[in-house]
Design a protein around this motif. Structure first.
Motif, short mmCIF file in Angstrom:
data_model
loop_
_atom_site.label_atom_id
_atom_site.label_comp_id
_atom_site.label_asym_id
_atom_site.label_seq_id
_atom_site.Cartn_x
_atom_site.Cartn_y
_atom_site.Cartn_z
N THR A 56 0.60 -1.15 0.02
CA THR A 56 -0.09 -0.24 0.09
C THR A 56 0.80 1.18 0.05
O THR A 56 1.84 1.34 0.72
CB THR A 56 -1.04 0.03 1.22
N ASP A 57 0.64 2.11 -0.93
CA ASP A 57 1.20 3.57 -0.99
C ASP A 57 0.68 4.44 0.10
O ASP A 57 -0.39 4.62 0.53
CB ASP A 57 1.24 4.15 -2.24
N ILE A 58 1.69 4.96 0.78
CA ILE A 58 1.54 6.01 1.63
C ILE A 58 2.54 7.18 1.55
O ILE A 58 3.62 7.03 1.28
CB ILE A 58 1.62 5.59 3.25
N ASN A 59 1.74 8.30 1.64
CA ASN A 59 2.69 9.66 1.57
C ASN A 59 3.79 9.91 2.68
O ASN A 59 3.58 9.40 3.70
CB ASN A 59 1.64 10.97 1.67
N PRO A 60 4.82 10.30 2.17
CA PRO A 60 5.95 10.46 3.19
C PRO A 60 5.78 11.44 4.61
O PRO A 60 6.13 11.11 5.58
CB PRO A 60 7.21 11.19 2.65
N ALA A 61 4.99 12.43 4.26
CA ALA A 61 4.28 13.03 5.49
C ALA A 61 3.39 12.24 6.63
O ALA A 61 3.65 12.42 7.66
CB ALA A 61 3.54 14.35 5.12
N LYS A 64 5.95 9.83 8.33
CA LYS A 64 6.46 10.41 9.24
C LYS A 64 5.69 10.64 10.51
O LYS A 64 6.12 10.27 11.66
CB LYS A 64 6.95 11.79 8.90
N LYS A 65 4.35 11.08 10.33
CA LYS A 65 3.52 11.15 11.57
C LYS A 65 2.92 10.00 12.03
O LYS A 65 2.85 9.90 13.35
CB LYS A 65 2.17 12.05 11.08
N LEU A 66 2.99 8.85 11.38
CA LEU A 66 2.80 7.61 12.03
C LEU A 66 4.09 6.93 12.59
O LEU A 66 4.03 5.94 13.05
CB LEU A 66 2.03 6.67 10.85
#
Length: 136
Positions: A56-61, A64-66
């Protein structure tokens, strides 16, 4: 008027949007290595080597939050179920959105999707569902 007849249809917002409990928007689709549910392409050794599991793709920001790194395994949870997926950090998806392919019977992301139907075409709203991500 030419060969086609076009009609303007008013925008109808999705039945389910992210909220505090489910803060991410899940979009499902296909990857280059497989087609639809993979019943044929997942039998091909070369294609299976290319993409052997749900990623699954997730944004870098958001990553970082997770506080997750590339390849972390997370549970994607919707109001209808959950699947575990390896995460790929990429700018290909905007913040607040995760993209998951639908090719894997062992991790059926379409089971997470909203059951609402489009009012005109009567097709399911597969592309928009709210999810949360949890550590496994």
């Amino acid at each position: 008027r030419g060969k086609g007849l076009f009609a303007v249809i008013p925008h109808v917002p999705p039945a389910e949007l992210p909220d505090e409990e489910y803060p991410f928007l899940l979009s499902t689709g296909m990857r280059h290595a497989h087609y639809l549910t993979g019943t044929m392409t997942r039998r091909c050794a070369m294609l299976e080597r290319e993409l052997p599991e749900l990623v699954t793709d997730i944004n870098p920001a958001d990553a970082k939050k997770l506080e997750i790194r590339e390849g972390a395994r997370l549970r994607m949870v919707s109001r209808r179920g959950a699947v575990v997926s390896r995460m790929h950090i990429t700018d290909d998806v905007p913040e607040g959105v995760v993209f998951a392919p639908l090719h894997f019977a062992e991790a059926m992301v379409n089971l997470l999707t909203c059951t609402a139907l489009d009012p005109v075409s009567k097709t399911p709203e597969y592309k928009i569902s709210a999810v949360r991500l949890e550590r496994v």
